[in-house]
Motif scaffolding. Structure first.
Motif, PDB file in Angstrom:
ATOM      1  N   ARG A 181     -13.646  -2.283   2.995  1.00 39.83           N
ATOM      2  CA  ARG A 181     -13.194  -2.944   2.150  1.00 39.83           C
ATOM      3  C   ARG A 181     -11.864  -2.857   0.852  1.00 39.83           C
ATOM      4  NH1 ARG A 181     -16.010   1.523  -1.154  1.00 39.83           N
ATOM      5  NH2 ARG A 181     -15.803   2.864   0.523  1.00 39.83           N
ATOM      6  N   GLY A 182     -10.852  -2.190   1.675  1.00 39.05           N
ATOM      7  CA  GLY A 182      -9.501  -1.503   1.633  1.00 39.05           C
ATOM      8  C   GLY A 182      -8.524  -3.140   2.144  1.00 39.05           C
ATOM      9  N   GLY A 183      -9.472  -3.202   3.627  1.00 37.61           N
ATOM     10  CA  GLY A 183      -8.503  -4.757   4.194  1.00 37.61           C
ATOM     11  C   GLY A 183      -8.897  -5.740   3.848  1.00 37.61           C
ATOM     12  N   LEU A 184     -10.566  -6.264   3.469  1.00 38.02           N
ATOM     13  CA  LEU A 184     -10.533  -7.174   3.467  1.00 38.02           C
ATOM     14  C   LEU A 184     -10.218  -7.410   1.032  1.00 38.02           C
ATOM     15  CD1 LEU A 184     -14.024  -7.087   4.180  1.00 38.02           C
ATOM     16  CD2 LEU A 184     -12.022  -8.657   4.964  1.00 38.02           C
ATOM     17  N   TRP A 335       2.852 -12.579   0.649  1.00 40.40           N
ATOM     18  CA  TRP A 335       1.287 -12.410   1.134  1.00 40.40           C
ATOM     19  C   TRP A 335       0.902 -10.941   1.854  1.00 40.40           C
ATOM     20  CZ3 TRP A 335      -3.123 -16.843   2.562  1.00 40.40           C
ATOM     21  CH2 TRP A 335      -4.528 -16.092   2.523  1.00 40.40           C
ATOM     22  N   MET A 336       1.424 -11.283   3.523  1.00 46.25           N
ATOM     23  CA  MET A 336       0.897  -9.652   3.730  1.00 46.25           C
ATOM     24  C   MET A 336       1.306  -8.777   3.057  1.00 46.25           C
ATOM     25  SD  MET A 336       3.209  -9.587   7.440  1.00 46.25           S
ATOM     26  CE  MET A 336       2.510 -10.143   8.780  1.00 46.25           C
ATOM     27  N   PHE A 337       2.879  -8.836   2.692  1.00 46.43           N
ATOM     28  CA  PHE A 337       3.565  -7.629   1.626  1.00 46.43           C
ATOM     29  C   PHE A 337       2.232  -6.626   0.891  1.00 46.43           C
ATOM     30  CE2 PHE A 337       5.092  -5.603  -1.327  1.00 46.43           C
ATOM     31  CZ  PHE A 337       5.900  -4.627  -0.992  1.00 46.43           C
ATOM     32  N   LEU A 338       1.719  -8.117  -0.349  1.00 46.15           N
ATOM     33  CA  LEU A 338       0.758  -6.878  -0.852  1.00 46.15           C
ATOM     34  C   LEU A 338      -0.728  -7.353   0.079  1.00 46.15           C
ATOM     35  CD1 LEU A 338       1.254 -10.204  -4.061  1.00 46.15           C
ATOM     36  CD2 LEU A 338       1.776  -7.651  -3.694  1.00 46.15           C
ATOM     37  N   SER A 339      -0.818  -7.473   0.579  1.00 45.37           N
ATOM     38  CA  SER A 339      -2.284  -6.929   1.663  1.00 45.37           C
ATOM     39  C   SER A 339      -2.135  -5.603   1.998  1.00 45.37           C
ATOM     40  CB  SER A 339      -2.353  -8.606   2.530  1.00 45.37           C
ATOM     41  OG  SER A 339      -3.293  -7.347   3.193  1.00 45.37           O
ATOM     42  N   LEU A 340      -0.942  -5.386   2.515  1.00 45.30           N
ATOM     43  CA  LEU A 340      -0.357  -4.295   3.363  1.00 45.30           C
ATOM     44  C   LEU A 340      -0.836  -2.840   2.637  1.00 45.30           C
ATOM     45  CD1 LEU A 340      -0.250  -3.363   6.764  1.00 45.30           C
ATOM     46  CD2 LEU A 340       2.276  -3.442   5.865  1.00 45.30           C
ATOM     47  N   GLN A 341       0.206  -3.153   1.542  1.00 44.69           N
ATOM     48  CA  GLN A 341       0.444  -2.780   0.055  1.00 44.69           C
ATOM     49  C   GLN A 341      -0.826  -2.185  -0.269  1.00 44.69           C
ATOM     50  OE1 GLN A 341       3.590  -0.790  -0.571  1.00 44.69           O
ATOM     51  NE2 GLN A 341       4.005  -1.892   1.147  1.00 44.69           N
ATOM     52  N   ILE A 342      -1.523  -3.066  -0.746  1.00 43.24           N
ATOM     53  CA  ILE A 342      -2.925  -2.966  -1.448  1.00 43.24           C
ATOM     54  C   ILE A 342      -4.737  -2.178  -0.528  1.00 43.24           C
ATOM     55  CG2 ILE A 342      -4.561  -3.819  -2.941  1.00 43.24           C
ATOM     56  CD1 ILE A 342      -2.983  -6.381  -3.368  1.00 43.24           C
ATOM     57  N   HIS A 343      -3.721  -2.376   0.732  1.00 44.04           N
ATOM     58  CA  HIS A 343      -4.157  -1.515   1.417  1.00 44.04           C
ATOM     59  C   HIS A 343      -4.232   0.000   1.773  1.00 44.04           C
ATOM     60  CE1 HIS A 343      -7.004  -1.518   5.898  1.00 44.04           C
ATOM     61  NE2 HIS A 343      -7.278  -0.265   4.859  1.00 44.04           N
ATOM     62  N   GLY A 344      -3.262  -0.282   1.721  1.00 44.18           N
ATOM     63  CA  GLY A 344      -2.706   1.537   1.776  1.00 44.18           C
ATOM     64  C   GLY A 344      -2.615   2.303   0.260  1.00 44.18           C
ATOM     65  N   PHE A 345      -3.300   2.147  -1.090  1.00 44.66           N
ATOM     66  CA  PHE A 345      -4.087   3.009  -2.065  1.00 44.66           C
ATOM     67  C   PHE A 345      -5.138   3.510  -1.124  1.00 44.66           C
ATOM     68  CE2 PHE A 345      -1.490  -0.629  -4.409  1.00 44.66           C
ATOM     69  CZ  PHE A 345      -1.077   0.693  -5.120  1.00 44.66           C
ATOM     70  N   VAL A 346      -6.084   2.560  -0.394  1.00 45.71           N
ATOM     71  CA  VAL A 346      -7.328   3.044  -0.237  1.00 45.71           C
ATOM     72  C   VAL A 346      -7.077   3.358   1.921  1.00 45.71           C
ATOM     73  CG1 VAL A 346      -8.541   2.129  -1.674  1.00 45.71           C
ATOM     74  CG2 VAL A 346      -8.147   1.456   0.773  1.00 45.71           C
ATOM     75  N   ASP A 347      -6.086   3.608   2.675  1.00 48.62           N
ATOM     76  CA  ASP A 347      -6.067   4.108   3.621  1.00 48.62           C
ATOM     77  C   ASP A 347      -4.679   4.056   4.257  1.00 48.62           C
ATOM     78  OD1 ASP A 347      -6.784   4.568   6.532  1.00 48.62           O
ATOM     79  OD2 ASP A 347      -7.990   2.240   6.364  1.00 48.62           O
TER      80      ASP A 347
END
Length: 377
Positions: A181-184, A335-347
């Motif tokens: 869920r976090g990565g997607l 886009w890569m940066f945002l994806s990584l950071q947002i996933h980083g909230f839950v993992d």
């Protein structure tokens, strides 16, 4: 070859070989041309040094040799930022770069197809040829923005277009099968943010400050929406409650060791001492949140440096994007940066070695290309 195995899911040995060749070629070229070493702008380099020094100082003050070694190894993993920047400034050939990205996507797609029939590549029904579905989804999705740039840049070639489209379809399907869920969610939220910003930045010429403010508000709003959807539509009751308990655990670790943390590699060892009384997950290896994990393991020194570096990287990318709105690589990098950071909230995301290597390497390459294009203009 370096770009190919930087982005491909497999090929660590070839990546190490390619990095050594790139380093040697760059050093020889700089020596023969009597040119000084190129590094990214101080707006980004100084925050990186603050982050690296904070991690190092936290491990030295914590005192365990194992943690010092682990921190130094992690910092080594991030050095592609400078290698790719210097190499990109010396050897930029756009057609080669985009074809390397397409080849990387093809390798990853082939790995996904070959892994589908391997029972060891599945964990509780989730696709996981790497160590965990949450790691797998990062290695699948982080390169996708750049593969899409390659698809656009190589669109004149039917062969490269076909390779890119097939690879993207396989990768996206494999990412969906991880059920992360976090990565997607991070990937989709990043896409929505950039999609929302594309018209005002490209057509209306929004200023840097306006773009920065709006992108921050969009990130906060869309992240909250995605969390709400994940918790109410794709809920995992025990796991979701456990993540809340980790907040308690991380804060307690930080309160006991506020300056340098419990040690960069000590989460698993110390977790049983701090576990929430009602938690049913006694064997977790990290805090499932980048900032909380660094707070607990490296204290204010490491976590503070990471937050500073992340904020300054985001601001710098937005600044460059508004100055060069037609540079596709900047859009892909954000886009890569945002994806990584947002996933980083839950993992933990940027703390996985291969994800960190990929992120820092592509950041260096993107800035090298953008700087080269700005000089030509």
């Amino acid at each position: 070859m370096y770009i190919t195995f930087l982005l491909a899911m497999k090929g660590t040995a070839l990546y190490n070989l390619a990095s050594a060749v790139l380093l040697l070629c760059t050093a020889v070229l700089l020596y023969r041309t009597k040119t000084s070493i190129c590094i990214p702008a101080k707006f980004l380099t100084i925050p990186y040094l603050v982050f690296a020094c904070g991690l190092t100082l936290s491990s030295v003050l914590q005192g365990e040799a194992n943690n010092i070694v682990k921190v130094l190894h992690y910092i080594y993993i991030t050095l592609p930022l400078f290698l790719m920047y210097a190499g990109g400034r010396c050897f930029v050939r756009h057609d080669v770069i985009y074809k390397a990205m397409a080849v990387a996507a093809g390798i990853t797609a082939a790995v996904c197809i070959s892994s589908c029939l391997d029972p060891h590549a599945w964990l509780d029904g989730r696709f996981s040829p790497e160590s965990h579905p949450n790691v797998t989804v990062q290695l699948l999705l982080l390169p996708v923005p750049f593969v899409m740039v390659a698809l656009y840049k190589l669109r004149a070639s039917k062969l490269w277009t076909a390779v890119n489209i097939v690879s993207l379809l396989v990768i996206l399907m494999a990412a969906f099968l991880t059920r992360s869920r976090g990565g997607l969610g991070g990937f989709l939220v990043g896409l929505l943010i950039l999609g929302t910003l594309s018209w005002p930045v490209l057509k209306s010429g929004w200023s840097y400050k306006k773009t920065a403010v709006v992108s921050l508000l969009l990130a906060v709003f869309m992240t909250l929406i995605s969390l709400f959807v994940a918790l109410n539509v794709f809920a995992r009751t025990g796991s979701d409650q456990g993540r809340l308990y980790l907040l308690y655990t991380s804060v307690r670790m930080f309160e006991d060791h506020p300056l340098c943390g419990i040690g960069f590699d000590n989460w698993s060892r110390e977790y049983p001492r701090y576990i929430h009384p009602e938690s049913n997950e006694p064997h977790l290896t990290h805090a499932h949140n980048d900032v909380l994990n660094l707070m607990a393991t490296t204290g204010a020194l490491g976590a503070g440096g990471y937050v500073f570096f992340s904020v300054m990287t985001w601001l710098y990318l937005v600044k460059r994007l508004t100055a060069q709105p037609r540079e596709a690589m900047l859009w892909a990098m954000l886009w890569m940066f945002l994806s990584l950071q947002i996933h980083g909230f839950v993992d933990i995301s940027v703390q996985y070695n291969q994800s960190a290597r990929m992120f820092f390497g592509m950041l260096g390459l993107t800035l090298a290309i953008a700087d080269k294009e700005r000089e030509i203009v």
